[in-house]
Design a protein around this motif. Structure first.
Motif, PDB file in Angstrom:
ATOM      1  N   GLN B 262      41.439  41.224  43.899  1.00 28.75           N
ATOM      2  CA  GLN B 262      40.268  40.613  43.288  1.00 28.75           C
ATOM      3  C   GLN B 262      40.670  39.275  42.686  1.00 28.75           C
ATOM      4  N   MET B 263      39.752  38.336  42.701  1.00 27.88           N
ATOM      5  CA  MET B 263      40.043  37.009  42.173  1.00 27.88           C
ATOM      6  C   MET B 263      40.630  37.054  40.771  1.00 27.88           C
ATOM      7  N   GLU B 264      40.083  37.908  39.918  1.00 28.45           N
ATOM      8  CA  GLU B 264      40.566  37.943  38.537  1.00 28.45           C
ATOM      9  C   GLU B 264      42.011  38.412  38.451  1.00 28.45           C
ATOM     10  N   ASP B 265      42.368  39.387  39.286  1.00 34.25           N
ATOM     11  CA  ASP B 265      43.744  39.855  39.294  1.00 34.25           C
ATOM     12  C   ASP B 265      44.675  38.789  39.863  1.00 34.25           C
ATOM     13  N   LEU B 267      44.345  35.606  39.581  1.00 33.46           N
ATOM     14  CA  LEU B 267      44.591  34.615  38.536  1.00 33.46           C
ATOM     15  C   LEU B 267      45.582  35.145  37.508  1.00 33.46           C
ATOM     16  N   LEU B 268      45.408  36.416  37.119  1.00 31.34           N
ATOM     17  CA  LEU B 268      46.323  36.982  36.121  1.00 31.34           C
ATOM     18  C   LEU B 268      47.764  36.935  36.628  1.00 31.34           C
TER      19      LEU B 268
END
Ligand code: ZN
Lengths: 349, 499
Positions: B262-265, B267-268
Motif C-alpha cells: 500500500q502507498m502508505e506502507d 512511504l513508511l
C-alpha cells in the motif's frame, strides 16, 4: 491457535455456503455496493465491514485453497463453501483462544475512521516537526485531499502549536486509556514524528508476536471505537473532534447518492429511473443501500406498515436469510425489493 | 558568485564534477546536452540557474513518481514556488496550477500534459527561462525506456518560443545520444559527457551453482559488510522471502519493499530507510527512483536486471556521499528463465493480437489514452502498450486490411523483442566477463578505463573483506521498546515543547 484460521473459518461459517469467498473478500475490503452492505447485515458480520482494506483477492484465494485441501471446508457450488465436520471442530477449538476484538463497528464508522486516521497521522507528524522548528519533512501521505485539509487545519487554528500539541497528547492519552495497552500500542507505534518514523502494521505485528490479521483487527477496533467515543463525547475531546468535521457521515456510492438527491426532492422511483436512464432495479438497489446507511431514511414510503409486519414475521420465523424463502412465506404482491428493504432495516437492531 | 548561491540555497560548499561547466553554459543561454552519472546531482543543473534567470523553468519528466519526488525535494529545500502538472491531477487542481504559473519558479510536467492546447497556450504567455528534458534517453527508440510522446518535444519547445534547452540523462550510449540531439533539434548544443563510471563503487560478481547457495551467500554477505544497503530481486515473493530470512537469522533491521505494498506502507518504509531506522531493504526495481540517501554502502543483486542500463542505475544508489561502497551481483544459470519469460509476456502473442486489433478497429477512432488502456487491459505492460500505440500512430491504419495490420504490428513486436533479448544477453555476457568488470562495463558506453584504483572489481583483486563492518555492533534498540504513553510524549510533549 492461529487467529488467521479462526477468522477465515468463522466467515465461511457465517456465510452458510450462501455467498462466495469473493463475498468475504468484498466484506473485508469494504466494497460500497448494496450487495456487500446488505450481506454484512444479513449474515451478522457488519463489524467486519472494511476491517481489512489491504487484503487482496489472491490472499483470499490462497487461504481458502489451502483450507479446502486440508478438508476443512466442502465446495457447495462455484466458489461457495460450507465447513466440514473437521472444519467445525477446528473452528470450535480456535474459539477457545481467539475471538473478534470488541469495538469493531463496521460500515457506519469504518469510512469515517479511515479519514480520521489519515488526518491525525499527518497532523501529528507535522506538529512534531513544528515543535522542533522544522518546517519541511517528507509527509506520511501524498493524498492531496488530506494534505490540503491539514494546511487549512493549521490556518484555522486559534491557538499555537505548543498548545495544540499539548491538547492532542492529553486527549489521545485519555481516549486510548479506554482501550487495552496492546491496542493503544498498535495505534501509537504507527505514528511518525520528528526523527522518528512510524512502523507498518506488519512490523508491529511481528514485534508483538501476533499475526497480521489479528493486529489489523485490533487496530481497527481501537480506531473505530475511539472515533465513536469522540463523536459521542464531543465536549470531552474538543481537539480530536476537529479531525472528523466535514466528513459526510453517510457514505454512499456515488450513484446511490445521486438517487438520494432525487428522492429528497420527492421524485417517485420510476421517475428517477427515467431521469437517470437507469433500470428500476438499479434504483431499487440504491434505495436499499440508503436504507442501510441512513437511519433517518423512511422505508414506509416503499413498504406499507401491514406488509412490513408480515415480512418481519416471516424473517424471524426462518433461520435462513435467503430472499427466496422469505418470499415464499409472504403474500404474492409483496416484492423482493420490499423484502430487501425490511431486511436492511431489521438487520440494524 | 555561483558558489555563494550554491552555499546559501543548497547548503553545498563546492560543485561536483560537471555541474559548474553545465551551469555556466546554461546561464549563457546555450542549448546544452549533459550526461552526468546517477547520483551526481543532475537537478542542480537547472535549479541553480533557475535562481539566476528571470522566468519559469519547465522540466519535462517521464515518470509520475519521479516527478512528485523531485518536486517534494525542492519543497524540502524551502522553495515553495515549485509544482508538478500531470494527468493524475483532477481538472480543478490542474486549473489552479495553470492559473498561478506566473508565480512559479519551477514547473515539472509530464510529456502528455504538453500535448494539450490549453497548457501550451498558458505556458506560451509566460516567460520561460529554460526548457529542461529530464531522462532524455526516453526520446530514443534505442533507449531503454522509449516514450513516444517525447518525440513531440521539439515542436512543443518551438511553440513556446524556443527557450534554451537543457537535455539531461545519466546513461546513454553514442547511438542514443545522437538520437536525442536530432529529435530535440539541438544538434549544435554544447555537450558535456561525463563518464558513467562511479569510481567509489567496487564491482563484484559471483557465480553460484545453486539457488540455495545464493541464499546463504547473500545472508552471509549482508551480515559481514557495512550497511546500510539495498538488495534487488525480480519478484515480490523473493523480496519478502529473503527479508524474512534475514530478519530471523541476523540482528539486522530489515524490511521489504515492492509495488504490491500500500502507498502508505511504501512511504513508511522509505522514510525509515532514509532516517537510518533500517539496515537493509529487500526490494524489486520499484524501489529507488527519486530516493536520495547519501550513505548507502552496498547494493546487492540477488537477481540481475534485464538491461545494463538498469544495473548502472541501481548500483548508482550506493555511495552518493563519495565514500567507498560495493556492488555485488550473484547469479546462477537458472536465473535467465524469468526475465526471458517476462519479455515474452509483455507483448500480445500471435493469437491475441488480431483480436485486440479487431477490438480497436471496431471502436475507431480512439484517443491515445483509450488505445493505451485497451492494450493494457489485454495484458500488455505499460511500456509495451506505449510502444504499440506509437507504432499504430505512425501509419494510416484505415488504409490497411486487418490482416495486413496484424502482420505489420507483429513484425514490429518481433524486432522490439529481439532488441530486449539482446539487452538481456548483454547483461548476461557482462556477468560472465573474464577480465576487469569495470573495463567491460565501460565498453558498452564506448568508454575506456583510464585509472587504476585499489577497489576496482573482484577480478582486479578487490576483496569483500575490505568492506567489512568495523566490529560487531550491538543490536540497535527496536522502536518498539518503550510504552505507548512514552511514545506519545516523545512525539508531542516534554522535550519537544521547549521554547
Ligand atoms: Zn577491475
Amino acid at each position: 491457535m492461529s487467529f488467521k484460521r479462526y477468522l477465515f473459518l468463522y466467515l465461511v461459517d457465517k456465510f452458510k455456503g450462501e455467498r462466495s469467498i469473493y463475498g468475504i473478500y468484498h466484506l473485508l475490503k469494504g466494497k460500497r455496493s448494496s450487495q456487500t452492505i446488505q450481506d454484512s447485515v444479513l449474515y451478522s458480520v457488519q463489524e467486519l465491514f472494511q476491517s481489512m482494506e489491504n487484503i487482496t483477492r489472491n490472499e483470499i484465494e490462497t487461504v481458502y485453497e489451502e483450507y479446502e485441501k486440508q478438508g476443512l471446508m466442502i465446495k457447495n457450488r462455484k466458489d461457495c463453501y460450507t465447513l466440514s465436520e473437521k472444519g467445525k471442530q477446528c473452528l470450535r477449538e480456535c474459539e477457545d483462544d481467539c475471538r473478534l476484538p470488541n469495538g469493531l463497528i463496521g460500515f457506519q464508522y469504518a469510512g469515517l475512521s479511515k479519514i480520521f486516521w489519515k488526518r491525525l497521522r499527518l497532523v501529528i507528524q507535522s506538529l512534531s516537526h513544528l515543535l522542533h522548528y522544522q518546517k519541511s519533512y517528507l509527509p506520511v501521505t501524498n493524498e492531496r485531499e488530506i494534505l490540503e485539509w491539514a494546511k487549512k487545519f493549521f490556518k484555522r487554528l486559534e491557538y499555537d502549536r505548543f498548545e495544540l500539541a499539548a491538547r492532542c497528547q492529553k486527549e489521545l492519552e485519555v481516549l486510548l486509556s479506554n482501550r487495552s495497552d496492546l491496542e493503544a500500542f498498535i495505534f501509537v507505534k504507527q505514528l511518525s514524528g520528528y526523527q522518528k518514523v512510524g512502523l507498518t502494521l506488519e512490523q508491529i505485528a511481528s514485534a508483538v508476536h501476533l499475526d497480521k490479521y489479528e493486529t489489523t483487527l485490533l487496530f481497527q477496533a481501537c480506531l473505530q471505537s475511539s472515533v465513536k467515543t469522540i463523536i459521542d463525547n464531543r465536549s470531552k475531546f474538543p481537539t480530536l473532534c476537529l479531525f472528523i468535521d466535514q466528513v459526510d457521515n453517510i457514505r454512499l456510492t456515488h450513484s446511490a447518492n445521486t438517487t438520494y438527491h432525487y428522492i429528497k426532492k420527492g421524485y417517485p422511483l420510476h421517475k428517477i429511473a427515467e431521469r437517470r436512464r437507469l433500470s428500476a432495479g438499479t434504483i431499487e438497489d440504491h434505495i436499499v443501500e440508503i436504507a442501510m446507511n441512513d437511519p433517518a431514511f423512511n422505508v414506509m414510503n416503499y413498504v406499507p406498515t401491514e406488509d412490513y409486519k408480515k415480512i418481519q414475521h416471516a424473517i424471524s420465523s426462518l433461520s435462513t436469510k435467503r430472499l427466496r424463502e422469505v418470499k415464499e412465506r409472504v403474500d404474492d404482491q409483496i416484492s423482493y425489493f420490499q423484502i430487501r428493504l425490511v431486511m436492511a432495516r431489521e438487520g440494524e437492531t | 558568485m555561483l558558489e555563494k548561491i550554491l552555499k546559501d540555497r543548497f547548503g553545498y560548499s563546492q560543485f561536483r564534477e560537471g555541474q559548474r561547466e553545465v551551469i555556466e553554459d546554461v546561464l549563457n543561454k546555450k542549448d546544452v546536452f549533459a550526461m552526468l552519472p546517477t547520483g551526481s546531482g543532475k537537478s542542480l543543473c537547472y535549479l541553480l540557474p533557475g535562481y539566476m534567470m528571470r522566468g519559469l523553468v519547465v522540466i519535462v519528466s517521464p515518470l509520475l513518481s519521479l516527478m512528485e519526488d523531485q518536486c517534494q525535494q525542492i519543497h524540502m529545500l524551502g522553495e515553495k514556488r515549485a509544482a508538478s502538472l500531470n494527468s493524475f491531477l483532477n481538472a480543478k487542481e490542474k486549473a489552479i496550477i495553470l492559473e498561478r504559473l506566473r508565480q512559479l519558479k519551477f514547473l515539472f510536467i509530464s510529456p502528455e500534459m504538453l500535448q494539450t492546447d490549453r497548457v501550451i497556450h498558458k505556458l506560451s504567455k509566460c516567460q520561460i527561462s529554460l526548457f529542461v528534458v529530464d531522462e532524455a534517453h526516453c526520446i530514443s527508440q534505442w533507449g531503454h525506456e522509449f516514450r513516444p510522446d517525447y518525440l513531440k518535444l521539439a515542436d512543443v519547445r518551438e511553440s513556446l518560443g524556443n527557450p534554451a534547452c537543457l537535455a539531461l540523462t545519466a546513461t546513454a550510449n553514442a547511438k542514443v545520444r545522437h538520437d536525442i540531439l536530432t529529435q530535440l533539434r539541438i544538434t549544435g548544443a554544447s555537450q558535456h559527457i561525463y563518464s558513467i563510471d562511479r569510481e567509489n563503487i567496487a564491482l563484484h560478481v559471483y557465480k553460484l551453482n545453486h539457488i540455495d547457495r545464493k541464499i546463504t551467500e547473500t545472508i552471509e554477505t549482508v551480515s559481514n559488510i557495512k550497511g546500510p544497503g539495498i538488495i534487488y530481486f525480480y519478484s515480490r515473493e523473493w523480496a519478502e522471502r529473503l527479508s524474512r530470512m534475514i530478519e530471523n537469522q541476523t540482528n539486522l533491521r530489515v524490511a521489504y519493499y515492492h509495488g504490491g505494498l500500500q502507498m502508505e506502507d511504501r512511504l513508511l518504509i522509505q522514510h525509515q530507510f532514509l532516517n537510518n531506522q533500517l539496515d537493509i531493504i529487500c526490494c524489486t526495481n520499484a524501489f529507488g527512483m527519486g530516493i536520495n540517501k547519501p550513505n548507502v554502502r552496498f547494493v546487492i543483486h540477488f537477481h540481475y536486471p534485464r538491461e545494463i542500463n538498469s544495473y548502472i542505475q541501481e548500483i548508482g544508489r550506493a555511495g552518493r556521499d563519495g565514500l567507498p561502497s560495493i556492488a555485488v551481483a550473484f547469479y546462477c544459470d537458472e536465473d535467465r528463465v524469468l526475465p526471458q519469460a517476462l519479455i515474452e509476456s509483455e507483448y500480445p502473442d500471435q493469437e491475441t493480437l488480431p483480436r485486440i486489433l479487431q477490438r480497436m478497429m471496431s471502436r475507431y477512432p480512439l484517443t491515445e489514452t483509450d488505445t493505451l488502456s485497451l492494450f493494457m487491459e489485454e495484458g500488455c505492460s505499460e511500456t509495451a502498450a506505449r510502444f504499440l500505440q506509437y507504432q499504430l500512430s505512425q501509419i494510416n491504419i484505415k488504409a490497411y486490411a486487418i490482416e495486413e495490420l496484424g502482420a505489420y504490428i507483429e513484425r514490429k513486436i518481433q524486432s522490439r523483442k529481439k532488441q530486449k533479448l539482446q539487452e538481456l544477453d548483454d547483461m548476461e555476457s557482462w556477468l560472465k566477463t573474464k577480465g576487469c568488470r569495470r573495463e567491460a562495463l565501460l565498453k558498452f558506453y564506448g568508454e575506456r578505463k583510464t585509472k587504476t584504483m585499489a577497489q576496482c572489481c573482484d577480478y582486479c583483486g578487490s576483496s569483500i573483506n575490505e568492506f567489512k563492518k568495523a566490529k560487531e555492533t550491538d543490536p540497535k534498540a527496536p522502536l518498539t521498546s518503550n510504552s505507548w504513553r512514552e511514545t506519545l510524549r516523545q512525539l508531542l510533549g516534554e522535550k519537544a515543547g521547549i521554547r
